[in-house]
Design a protein around this motif. Sequence first.
Motif, PDB file in Angstrom:
ATOM      1  N   PRO A  69       0.802  -1.228   0.000  1.00  0.00           N
ATOM      2  CA  PRO A  69       0.000   0.000   0.000  1.00  0.00           C
ATOM      3  C   PRO A  69       0.837   1.281   0.000  1.00  0.00           C
ATOM      4  O   PRO A  69       0.336   2.334  -0.370  1.00  0.00           O
ATOM      5  N   ARG A  70       2.106   1.200   0.361  1.00  0.00           N
ATOM      6  CA  ARG A  70       2.939   2.400   0.403  1.00  0.00           C
ATOM      7  C   ARG A  70       3.114   3.010  -0.979  1.00  0.00           C
ATOM      8  O   ARG A  70       3.115   4.231  -1.124  1.00  0.00           O
ATOM      9  N   ILE A  71       3.301   2.160  -1.985  1.00  0.00           N
ATOM     10  CA  ILE A  71       3.506   2.677  -3.340  1.00  0.00           C
ATOM     11  C   ILE A  71       2.241   3.353  -3.847  1.00  0.00           C
ATOM     12  O   ILE A  71       2.297   4.438  -4.436  1.00  0.00           O
ATOM     13  N   THR A  72       1.091   2.737  -3.610  1.00  0.00           N
ATOM     14  CA  THR A  72      -0.172   3.330  -4.031  1.00  0.00           C
ATOM     15  C   THR A  72      -0.401   4.657  -3.311  1.00  0.00           C
ATOM     16  O   THR A  72      -0.838   5.639  -3.922  1.00  0.00           O
ATOM     17  N   ALA A  73      -0.105   4.711  -2.034  1.00  0.00           N
ATOM     18  CA  ALA A  73      -0.254   5.950  -1.268  1.00  0.00           C
ATOM     19  C   ALA A  73       0.702   7.023  -1.781  1.00  0.00           C
ATOM     20  O   ALA A  73       0.342   8.202  -1.861  1.00  0.00           O
ATOM     21  N   ALA A  74       1.914   6.630  -2.130  1.00  0.00           N
ATOM     22  CA  ALA A  74       2.883   7.590  -2.662  1.00  0.00           C
ATOM     23  C   ALA A  74       2.425   8.142  -4.004  1.00  0.00           C
ATOM     24  O   ALA A  74       2.569   9.341  -4.276  1.00  0.00           O
ATOM     25  N   ILE A  75       1.862   7.285  -4.843  1.00  0.00           N
ATOM     26  CA  ILE A  75       1.338   7.742  -6.137  1.00  0.00           C
ATOM     27  C   ILE A  75       0.198   8.723  -5.923  1.00  0.00           C
ATOM     28  O   ILE A  75       0.121   9.769  -6.592  1.00  0.00           O
ATOM     29  N   ALA A  76      -0.698   8.423  -4.974  1.00  0.00           N
ATOM     30  CA  ALA A  76      -1.793   9.344  -4.663  1.00  0.00           C
ATOM     31  C   ALA A  76      -1.254  10.683  -4.172  1.00  0.00           C
ATOM     32  O   ALA A  76      -1.746  11.747  -4.560  1.00  0.00           O
ATOM     33  N   ALA A  77      -0.230  10.650  -3.334  1.00  0.00           N
ATOM     34  CA  ALA A  77       0.362  11.886  -2.814  1.00  0.00           C
ATOM     35  C   ALA A  77       1.006  12.705  -3.933  1.00  0.00           C
ATOM     36  O   ALA A  77       0.889  13.936  -3.959  1.00  0.00           O
ATOM     37  N   VAL A  78       1.671  12.030  -4.864  1.00  0.00           N
ATOM     38  CA  VAL A  78       2.300  12.738  -5.984  1.00  0.00           C
ATOM     39  C   VAL A  78       1.240  13.407  -6.855  1.00  0.00           C
ATOM     40  O   VAL A  78       1.412  14.553  -7.299  1.00  0.00           O
ATOM     41  N   ILE A  79       0.134  12.722  -7.084  1.00  0.00           N
ATOM     42  CA  ILE A  79      -0.944  13.304  -7.889  1.00  0.00           C
ATOM     43  C   ILE A  79      -1.521  14.538  -7.194  1.00  0.00           C
ATOM     44  O   ILE A  79      -1.721  15.590  -7.830  1.00  0.00           O
ATOM     45  N   VAL A  80      -1.788  14.425  -5.894  1.00  0.00           N
ATOM     46  CA  VAL A  80      -2.310  15.577  -5.150  1.00  0.00           C
ATOM     47  C   VAL A  80      -1.296  16.719  -5.154  1.00  0.00           C
ATOM     48  O   VAL A  80      -1.660  17.886  -5.328  1.00  0.00           O
ATOM     49  N   ALA A  81      -0.031  16.403  -4.991  1.00  0.00           N
ATOM     50  CA  ALA A  81       1.008  17.441  -5.005  1.00  0.00           C
ATOM     51  C   ALA A  81       1.084  18.139  -6.353  1.00  0.00           C
ATOM     52  O   ALA A  81       1.281  19.350  -6.420  1.00  0.00           O
ATOM     53  N   ALA A  82       0.922  17.389  -7.429  1.00  0.00           N
ATOM     54  CA  ALA A  82       0.986  17.976  -8.761  1.00  0.00           C
ATOM     55  C   ALA A  82      -0.162  18.960  -8.995  1.00  0.00           C
ATOM     56  O   ALA A  82       0.030  19.988  -9.653  1.00  0.00           O
TER      57      ALA A  82
END
Length: 106
Positions: A69-82
């Motif tokens: 789940p860490r990778i999926t959470a990191a991808i979600a965070a990157v999208i929100v950051a963008a």
Amino acid sequence: MKILLLFLGLGAVTFLMRLSFIGLLGKRDLPERFRTALHFVPLAVFTAIIVPEVLMPGGQLTFAVSGEPRITAAIAAVIVAAFTRRVLPTIAAGMGVLWLLRWLMM
């Protein structure tokens, strides 16, 4: 308690790195390249802390999105950051997705 001290220490190091150039040369005497580079120090430090923890949980390199789940959470965070370019929504989104996925995987 150790994690809190680690974060405080890293914050102090980041602050001192930025302050060292300003204190030694004065803010107006800094070349534009140094000012631009200092702007990216917090991002570089944060990335150096987060990326190994996301891609190497337990010391093993993994790129499997479905099992970790860490990778999926990191991808979600990157999208929100963008989209937002704000720190608090980025952290909230990443942690929210991580907690949700961990709860669903129980």
